[in-house]
Design a protein around this motif. Structure first.
Motif, PDB file in Angstrom:
ATOM      1  N   LEU A  42      19.546 -28.643  24.542  1.00  0.00           N
ATOM      2  CA  LEU A  42      19.528 -29.729  23.559  1.00  0.00           C
ATOM      3  C   LEU A  42      20.206 -30.979  24.122  1.00  0.00           C
ATOM      4  CD1 LEU A  42      20.336 -27.679  20.340  1.00  0.00           C
ATOM      5  CD2 LEU A  42      18.177 -28.820  20.868  1.00  0.00           C
ATOM      6  N   THR A  47      19.550 -34.447  21.969  1.00  0.00           N
ATOM      7  CA  THR A  47      19.441 -34.239  20.529  1.00  0.00           C
ATOM      8  C   THR A  47      20.341 -33.084  20.109  1.00  0.00           C
ATOM      9  OG1 THR A  47      17.918 -33.899  18.672  1.00  0.00           O
ATOM     10  CG2 THR A  47      17.477 -32.644  20.654  1.00  0.00           C
ATOM     11  N   LYS A  48      20.681 -33.067  18.834  1.00  0.00           N
ATOM     12  CA  LYS A  48      21.402 -31.933  18.243  1.00  0.00           C
ATOM     13  C   LYS A  48      20.514 -31.241  17.213  1.00  0.00           C
ATOM     14  CE  LYS A  48      25.937 -33.836  19.048  1.00  0.00           C
ATOM     15  NZ  LYS A  48      27.229 -34.200  18.539  1.00  0.00           N
ATOM     16  N   ASN A  49      19.279 -31.724  17.087  1.00  0.00           N
ATOM     17  CA  ASN A  49      18.350 -31.224  16.077  1.00  0.00           C
ATOM     18  C   ASN A  49      17.772 -29.872  16.493  1.00  0.00           C
ATOM     19  OD1 ASN A  49      16.413 -30.755  14.162  1.00  0.00           O
ATOM     20  ND2 ASN A  49      15.392 -32.729  14.392  1.00  0.00           N
ATOM     21  N   THR A  50      18.340 -28.806  15.994  1.00  0.00           N
ATOM     22  CA  THR A  50      17.880 -27.461  16.334  1.00  0.00           C
ATOM     23  C   THR A  50      16.543 -27.125  15.683  1.00  0.00           C
ATOM     24  OG1 THR A  50      19.191 -26.520  14.526  1.00  0.00           O
ATOM     25  CG2 THR A  50      20.223 -26.612  16.720  1.00  0.00           C
ATOM     26  N   ASN A  51      16.092 -27.936  14.726  1.00  0.00           N
ATOM     27  CA  ASN A  51      14.791 -27.702  14.092  1.00  0.00           C
ATOM     28  C   ASN A  51      13.638 -27.924  15.065  1.00  0.00           C
ATOM     29  OD1 ASN A  51      15.925 -27.082  11.592  1.00  0.00           O
ATOM     30  ND2 ASN A  51      15.927 -29.220  10.964  1.00  0.00           N
ATOM     31  N   LEU A  52      13.906 -28.546  16.199  1.00  0.00           N
ATOM     32  CA  LEU A  52      12.866 -28.784  17.202  1.00  0.00           C
ATOM     33  C   LEU A  52      12.620 -27.567  18.093  1.00  0.00           C
ATOM     34  CD1 LEU A  52      14.009 -32.360  18.321  1.00  0.00           C
ATOM     35  CD2 LEU A  52      12.151 -31.775  16.741  1.00  0.00           C
ATOM     36  N   ILE A 135      14.626 -37.311  23.462  1.00  0.00           N
ATOM     37  CA  ILE A 135      14.292 -37.631  22.078  1.00  0.00           C
ATOM     38  C   ILE A 135      13.945 -39.127  21.958  1.00  0.00           C
ATOM     39  CG2 ILE A 135      16.564 -38.199  21.125  1.00  0.00           C
ATOM     40  CD1 ILE A 135      14.118 -35.750  19.567  1.00  0.00           C
TER      41      ILE A 135
END
Length: 187
Positions: A42, A47-52, A135
């Motif tokens: 990540l 990014t810190k968006n783990t939904n990706l 990102i």
């Protein structure tokens, strides 16, 4: 192929991040059971968006390791699709919390890709996977489009298919609940 699988596998087992050609294009990948490797991946993507994140598994048998129940419709969906399809399953298990959504779901794909198959099979586990772009930049359709900071950030670059151009770089996404509800998120 097997030489590249061996080198990439060694990196995955040691907690590293690899850059690999997958069924949807160039991707970052790491051992899905290693939370530190996931965080590093990540960070490379900025990014810190783990939904990706998506998990890749070799087959149905491996899928059973990571979800409590495979819904009846799952196999029909997998067999009927002619493009990469990620299914979001209920009740994830045996994975770090960073991969599991707040509602206990997990996105998993069985890729139609020989390299991914062998990496999962030889690792005997899932690979956490995300597109190989920083990102807010476009997803690379070929190896030469990958940002230099991504190339520098990974621990190993798989030396296969560097001349291939990927036309479609995003999978279909379907949410499949254990109660039988099917929701198409992205066709």
């Amino acid at each position: 192929m097997q030489n590249e699988v061996n080198k990439a596998l060694q990196t995955l087992k040691s907690g590293g991040v690899i850059l690999l050609p997958s069924d949807i294009g160039w991707s970052l990948g790491c051992n899905a059971s290693n939370e530190d490797a996931i965080k590093k991946m990540l960070s490379i993507k900025k990014t810190k968006n783990t939904n990706l994140l998506t998990c890749l598994v070799a087959d149905d048998r491996m899928l059973k390791k990571y979800i409590r129940e495979i819904p009846f419709a799952a196999q029909s969906i997998i067999d009927a699709t002619d493009k990469p399809t990620t299914i979001i399953y209920d009740e994830a298990k045996n994975l770090p919390s960073v991969l599991i959504a707040k509602d206990k779901t997990i996105p998993i794909r069985i890729p139609d890709n020989e390299l991914c198959y062998w990496l999962c099979r030889r690792l005997n586990g899932a690979i956490a996977h995300i597109s190989a772009n920083v990102i807010e930049k476009t997803t690379p359709k070929s190896y030469k489009e990958i940002a230099p900071e991504v190339l520098k950030g990974v621990d190993y670059i798989v030396n296969l298919h560097k001349d291939k151009v990927y036309v479609k770089s995003t999978p279909s996404i379907i949410k499949l609940s254990n109660s039988g509800i099917v929701k198409i998120i992205k066709a």
